[in-house]
Design an enzyme around this catalytic site. Sequence first.
Site, short mmCIF file in Angstrom:
data_model
loop_
_atom_site.label_atom_id
_atom_site.label_comp_id
_atom_site.label_asym_id
_atom_site.label_seq_id
_atom_site.Cartn_x
_atom_site.Cartn_y
_atom_site.Cartn_z
CG ASP A 137 -0.50 -0.18 2.48
OD1 ASP A 137 0.71 0.02 2.66
OD2 ASP A 137 -1.29 -0.50 3.39
O1 IFM Z 1 -0.43 -4.96 2.90
C1 IFM Z 1 -0.09 -3.87 3.69
C2 IFM Z 1 -0.94 -3.87 4.91
O2 IFM Z 1 -2.30 -3.81 4.59
C3 IFM Z 1 -0.61 -2.71 5.83
N1 IFM Z 1 0.79 -2.72 6.14
C4 IFM Z 1 1.69 -2.75 5.02
C5 IFM Z 1 1.37 -3.90 4.05
C6 IFM Z 1 2.29 -3.83 2.84
O3 IFM Z 1 2.28 -2.59 2.24
#
Ligand code: IFM
Length: 803
Positions: free
Chosen positions: A494
């Site tokens: 994200d």
């Molecule tokens: O997949 C995400 C998660 O939803 C929130 N923490 C970081 C992860 C990787 O970007």
Amino acid sequence: MKYGYFNDETKEYVITNPKTPTKWINYVGNLKFGGFVDQTGGSLICKGDPALNRIVKYLPQLPNYEFNGETTYIRVKENDSYTIFSPYFVPTLDKYDLYECRVGLGYSKYVSEIHGIRTEVTVFVPDNEPRLIRDITVTNLRKTHVELDIIPVVEYTHFDALKQFTNADWVPQTMQSRLVEENDGLKVLTQYAFMNRDTRINYFTSNYPVSSFESDRKLFLGENEFGTWAKPQSLLKDELSNYESHRGDNIAALMHHLGELAPGEQKRIITQLGQGSNISEEKAAIQKYRNEKNVDDAFNNLASFWETYLSKLQVETPDEQMNTLLNIHNPRQCYITKNWSRDLSLYQLGFGGRGIGFRDSSQDVLGVIPNYPEDARELIEKLLHTQKRDGSAMHQFFASTMEANEGDSRERPDRPDYYGDDHLWIVQSVCSYVKETGNTDFLNKVIPFYDKDTSGNTIESGTVLEHIRRSVEFTKNDTGAHGLPLLGFADWNDTINLPTGAESFINAHLYGKALQELIELMTFMGDKESADTYETWYAEMKEVVNNVGWDGEWYIRYFDYNGEPLGSHKNEHGQIYVNGQTWATIAGFATEDRAKTALDSVYRILNTKNGIKLSAPGFNGFDPDKGGITTYPPGAKENGGIFLHTNPWAMIAETIVGNGDRAFEYYSQVNPVYKNDKIDEYEIEPYVYPQNILGDEHPQFGLGRNSWLSGTSSWMYQAGTKYILGIMAAYDGLIINPCIPKEWDGFKATKYFRNATYEIEVRNKNHINKGVKSISVDGEVIQGNKAPIFNDGQVHKVIVEME
Ligand code: IFM
């Protein structure tokens, strides 16, 4: 240096040196009431909402030697003065003869010996109770009589934990404490802050006569707070001041004079820190937990819960460290992560309105389904309530109000306001639940979609099956220039937030995996037409991925809005992403040759002795077109760090191509049990997985961060049990298809599945990685590698001969 050891018999990790490199915590209770305690007795406790109903003031940023939230002082009267110490090491920092913090399942037990006094304190939250128990036993180890006082202390925060730090006049003017005394000698020190909305009262009490109390921090520490937590001035006097705060920094300190203890004599005190709306309503429950037997019963109930939970799968492999994890710590972490989502840890403090992530929880439940499927189903249902009619999902929501929002995309109005992957994960969660339980009725349960009319009423509802169909339909219709799914604001990663129009391969792969699940489900349910439709969609996307996605030695990761690839040898930074390779394999999109080549590239370019990096080389400097990933230095988090959540996917992918040696190498290199010998580099708790470890482009390569609440836990459990050991629930039986290191002779496992116990023995006489020659069940050879469903409450012997 070592700070402790694993004790598998008691299912504990025993910290023997309180000076761990970072705080090491353990969870007690759950979001309804609970929080965590650290290795020196500090606690962060909340009820229902860590941001808006915080009880104890705990600041992870404080240095480790500082008092944080709670402690207990013990005073020994020697001649005319007092020797004062804490059985938790902090805040008095004495040199102990013995120190142990036993990190157990739902409790921590502190054992210390100093000045000839042994103290044992068990801290836990009884099931479904809004109270934290500290069950304290002191023993006089001296050869002479000793006079002891016990003074447990809590420091409160304002309920609105952020306001506590942002309004230094209003907050302390609203916080007050009063002593409530009952005829029967019960004394309860209450604390409250006037809230406009409702009344909540924190209370602190014990089952022993309280001779005096303090509720004001300034008076407790003394000398205008130049008295310290290590040496509170008020403890130099016989009694506390009995001051009822009308403002200020509220604490609760209770003075108990235990009197004289003869050599070998023990005394027990039980304290309760709780919250209710008024004390008269709480009184019956308070009285209940003043009783030692009731406290013992509550503690035993906790132990039974965990025994049942863990009994659903127990393994005996040739690797002790794997056994420790799979039998105790990994399933425990899965449950904690499922319960707390990302709401409360040393790293996530409930501020900032994050709530429960749709993507995160959809994955978290996968780690709980085998052990506690109905609990997982409840969360799946909540998640489905936040899915929209078009099939996409709200990014995050608050369980207390079920209000949802679009996450970080709210801060970038120039970017899409949805995430391209969220809704695809829930397909795996639903199917996994049905496979484990056989509860196909769940698919017919009607759940509203999140969309509301202007009066806040639901517009449309659909069955669970309809929800997951819409998940794939959304992505089917949300494709870009190459026919790949659009990225949206972000995909699983994200922090990559490319301008609108970017396409994401991981969204394509997740879509492929979701379609595979639906094809299997539709086939099982006899809906051939739907299965055929999904087969067609699957084949179409597979073709696109292979036509435009192959970079020569691996699959690329994105196309930006201009059609430029990211995750290609053509890029200077971020040339290769692990997820692009692992998920292409898991989704079955990669041909066998390409899967092997891509996974070899991962091994060659991204693997390190501390785990697999998410990508390489790291971006060096902020690039607004790429987004959050470029805010980290190379080697940190998503920018080329060992983002551990992704590592089990590499293990799973390696088992799919049959490389059990490499899958296990990946498994072991991140097994936290092994980190126990490298803690000075790794720093964090060796009994749980972290979210990330700094990668080899970072000067602190090997340093673990963000322990406990991470999708790593669920996926490592799945990689270990379903893919390496190969024990996986299916709609019509229990698949046993191990992919293990060649050197293993085999392994044993006991798995509870659909009301029967499967005692499995895998024999690997020819020392291969993968391949089942025959399976016998209760002495009868069966066809294929799927043991039947028995549903008879009996134990069945399953012998698996590998080829
Ligand atoms: O997949 C995400 C998660 O939803 C929130 N923490 C970081 C992860 C990787 O970007």
